[in-house]
Design an enzyme around this catalytic site. Structure first.
Site, PDB file in Angstrom:
ATOM      1  N   GLY A 119       0.816  -1.212   0.000  1.00  0.00           N
ATOM      2  CA  GLY A 119       0.000   0.000   0.000  1.00  0.00           C
ATOM      3  C   GLY A 119       0.848   1.260   0.000  1.00  0.00           C
ATOM      4  CB  VAL A 120       0.693   4.439  -1.386  1.00  0.00           C
ATOM      5  CG1 VAL A 120       1.642   3.967  -2.463  1.00  0.00           C
ATOM      6  CG2 VAL A 120      -0.750   4.347  -1.836  1.00  0.00           C
ATOM      7  CD  GLU A 173       0.478   3.689  12.153  1.00  0.00           C
ATOM      8  OE1 GLU A 173       1.177   3.364  13.113  1.00  0.00           O
ATOM      9  OE2 GLU A 173      -0.761   3.563  12.122  1.00  0.00           O
ATOM     10  N   GLY A 174       3.429   1.758   7.696  1.00  0.00           N
ATOM     11  CA  GLY A 174       4.596   1.002   7.286  1.00  0.00           C
ATOM     12  C   GLY A 174       4.931  -0.192   8.137  1.00  0.00           C
ATOM     13  CE  LYS A 233       1.096  -9.571  -2.735  1.00  0.00           C
ATOM     14  NZ  LYS A 233       2.505  -9.161  -2.913  1.00  0.00           N
ATOM     15  CD  GLU A 248      -6.477  -0.572  -4.861  1.00  0.00           C
ATOM     16  OE1 GLU A 248      -5.815   0.276  -4.243  1.00  0.00           O
ATOM     17  OE2 GLU A 248      -7.206  -0.336  -5.839  1.00  0.00           O
ATOM     18  CD  GLU A 249      -6.469  -0.395   2.704  1.00  0.00           C
ATOM     19  OE1 GLU A 249      -6.849   0.774   2.704  1.00  0.00           O
ATOM     20  OE2 GLU A 249      -5.274  -0.725   2.884  1.00  0.00           O
ATOM     21  CG  ASP A 300     -10.441  -1.678  13.786  1.00  0.00           C
ATOM     22  OD1 ASP A 300     -11.221  -0.710  13.712  1.00  0.00           O
ATOM     23  OD2 ASP A 300      -9.255  -1.626  13.413  1.00  0.00           O
ATOM     24  CG  ASN A 314      -9.176  -3.518   9.113  1.00  0.00           C
ATOM     25  OD1 ASN A 314      -8.092  -3.314   8.572  1.00  0.00           O
ATOM     26  ND2 ASN A 314      -9.454  -3.106  10.339  1.00  0.00           N
TER      27      ASN A 314
HETATM   28  N1  LIG Z   1      -3.124 -10.528   3.682  1.00  0.00           N
HETATM   29  C1  LIG Z   1      -2.924  -9.364   3.066  1.00  0.00           C
HETATM   30  N2  LIG Z   1      -2.830  -9.313   1.719  1.00  0.00           N
HETATM   31  C2  LIG Z   1      -2.625  -8.121   1.087  1.00  0.00           C
HETATM   32  N3  LIG Z   1      -2.514  -6.939   1.718  1.00  0.00           N
HETATM   33  C3  LIG Z   1      -2.601  -6.916   3.067  1.00  0.00           C
HETATM   34  C4  LIG Z   1      -2.811  -8.123   3.814  1.00  0.00           C
HETATM   35  N4  LIG Z   1      -2.856  -7.810   5.118  1.00  0.00           N
HETATM   36  C5  LIG Z   1      -2.693  -6.477   5.195  1.00  0.00           C
HETATM   37  N5  LIG Z   1      -2.533  -5.924   3.973  1.00  0.00           N
HETATM   38  C6  LIG Z   1      -2.364  -4.474   3.692  1.00  0.00           C
HETATM   39  O1  LIG Z   1      -1.743  -3.833   4.795  1.00  0.00           O
HETATM   40  C7  LIG Z   1      -2.620  -2.895   5.401  1.00  0.00           C
HETATM   41  C8  LIG Z   1      -2.482  -2.929   6.908  1.00  0.00           C
HETATM   42  O2  LIG Z   1      -2.818  -4.216   7.386  1.00  0.00           O
HETATM   43  P1  LIG Z   1      -3.668  -4.396   8.713  1.00  0.00           P
HETATM   44  O3  LIG Z   1      -4.958  -3.699   8.577  1.00  0.00           O
HETATM   45  O4  LIG Z   1      -3.702  -5.832   9.039  1.00  0.00           O
HETATM   46  O5  LIG Z   1      -2.684  -3.690   9.728  1.00  0.00           O
HETATM   47  P2  LIG Z   1      -2.859  -2.529  10.787  1.00  0.00           P
HETATM   48  O6  LIG Z   1      -1.500  -2.034  11.049  1.00  0.00           O
HETATM   49  O7  LIG Z   1      -3.620  -3.037  11.933  1.00  0.00           O
HETATM   50  O8  LIG Z   1      -3.648  -1.443  10.092  1.00  0.00           O
HETATM   51  P3  LIG Z   1      -4.628  -0.375  10.747  1.00  0.00           P
HETATM   52  O9  LIG Z   1      -3.744   0.756  11.107  1.00  0.00           O
HETATM   53  O10 LIG Z   1      -5.555  -0.120   9.606  1.00  0.00           O
HETATM   54  O11 LIG Z   1      -5.303  -1.027  11.915  1.00  0.00           O
HETATM   55  C9  LIG Z   1      -4.007  -3.276   4.912  1.00  0.00           C
HETATM   56  O12 LIG Z   1      -4.886  -2.201   4.948  1.00  0.00           O
HETATM   57  C10 LIG Z   1      -3.712  -3.797   3.515  1.00  0.00           C
HETATM   58  O13 LIG Z   1      -3.573  -2.741   2.603  1.00  0.00           O
HETATM   59 MG   LIG Z   2      -5.524  -2.711  12.940  1.00  0.00          MG
HETATM   60 MG   LIG Z   3      -6.233  -2.321   9.238  1.00  0.00          MG
END
Ligand SMILES: Nc1ncnc2c1ncn2[C@@H]1O[C@H](COP(=O)(O)OP(=O)(O)OP(=O)(O)O)[C@@H](O)[C@H]1O
Ligand SMILES: [Mg+2]
Ligand SMILES: [Mg+2]
Length: 292
Positions: A87-88, A91-92, A174, A178-179, A215, A220
């Site tokens: 993604g772009v 938070e990374g 994976k 996209e979301e 959540d 999500n």
């Molecule tokens: N299994 C997956 N396949 C492809 N992309 C994914 C997958 N899991 C996560 N991502 C990407 O990474 C992002 C962040 O993942 P996730 O929501 O699990 O983490 P998070 O740090 O809890 O995020 P948030 O801050 O939204 O709670 C997702 O919104 C999605 O774009």
């Molecule tokens: Mg989360």
């Molecule tokens: Mg999330």
């Protein structure tokens, strides 16, 4: 990184159980390195920024913790490469990875146990007493919890496949998509009403297995152009009547208002799908999800 660098780094990690800053004498005793060797290894770890230094000694950095987890995956011959962030403008903490069997997967690193705030007061109190290990402990616990929940749900519910977990890191299946937030549902191969009900069915299955996401929203749910989707991001999920039993927290568990969280998840989905003409009553959906 050489074998002795890893050895020292692991000893710093273990010593963090008892110290906020690990004294150099402890490192000398536990590694058995001569003074020169120890000084050399310490300077290398500091240079890589895997450790930080103060007047009191050394501690593991977030980079060091990441490195230990990655090294464990590589030693297990599980991954061969780590790619860019998923993604772009994120938070990374999610990266593309290539598995040894050439399959693409996703690496999710839990940092600072952010989700611990949704895990209740007693948990925070427990961590408060152990401040210096809290980020290590909380981030590992969060990753373990998410992995365990995915293991309970996969493959019955459309969630990412749990592949491996080490420390604060998870490797999961994976979806090239996209979301939901970022796609135009009207351009998908599936009609919005149908998609909405498909997602609700997954919520119902998760509930019957003992979990409420907690959540859930258009952020999500990942979806591809064919309309295949996954519900992601489970570390904060609530265990229905504790049927799931994934919590290994070392104190009595917190009671959640399950109805509140489930309704909030459903409301988020309803709100999003409203603009695509979906109009269902919250109570009706709620009763559908909880009925056996
Ligand atoms: N299994 C997956 N396949 C492809 N992309 C994914 C997958 N899991 C996560 N991502 C990407 O990474 C992002 C962040 O993942 P996730 O929501 O699990 O983490 P998070 O740090 O809890 O995020 P948030 O801050 O939204 O709670 C997702 O919104 C999605 O774009
Ligand atoms: Mg989360
Ligand atoms: Mg999330």
């Amino acid at each position: 990184m050489e074998e002795n660098d890893w050895k020292l780094l692991r000893i710093v990690e273990i010593s963090m159980k008892n110290h906020e800053w690990v004294p150099i004498q402890d490192l000398k005793r536990k590694t058995g390195f001569h003074e020169k060797e120890l000084a050399f290894r310490i300077s290398r770890l500091n240079k890589f920024r895997f450790t930080n230094k103060s007047n009191y000694g050394y501690r593991l950095s977030h980079y060091g913790y990441d490195a230990l987890a990655m090294n464990a995956f590589i030693k297990k011959e599980l991954i061969t490469g780590i790619g860019g962030k998923v993604g772009v403008g994120k938070e990374g903490n999610v990266y593309h990875v290539l598995l040894t069997n050439t399959r693409e997967a996703v690496l999710k690193l839990h940092i600072l146990g952010r989700t611990c705030f949704s895990m209740g007061k007693r948990y925070r109190e427990y961590l408060a007493n152990k401040r210096h290990i809290s980020w290590l402990y909380a981030s590992r616990l969060t990753a373990e919890r998410e992995f365990n929940i995915l293991s309970h749900l996969f493959p019955i519910v459309k969630v990412p496949e749990p592949i491996e977990q080490n420390r604060h890191a998870l490797i999961i299946g994976k979806l090239h998509g996209e979301e939901l937030k970022r796609v135009d549902v009207e351009k998908l191969d599936v009609n919005p009403e149908e998609l909405f009900m498909k997602i609700i069915k997954e919520v119902k299955k998760a509930y019957s297995l003992g979990f409420i996401h907690g959540d859930l929203s258009e952020f999500n749910v990942l979806i591809n152009s064919e309309g295949d989707f996954l519900i992601i991001d489970w570390p904060q999920a609530i265990e229905v009547g504790k049927k799931g039993k994934v919590d290994k927290l070392p104190f009595e568990e917190v009671e959640y208002d399950e109805e509140f969280y489930l309704k909030r998840d459903l409301e988020n989905l309803l709100r999003y799908f409203k603009k695509y003409g979906v109009d269902e009553s919250l109570d009706k959906l709620y009763n559908y999800v909880i009925e056996k």
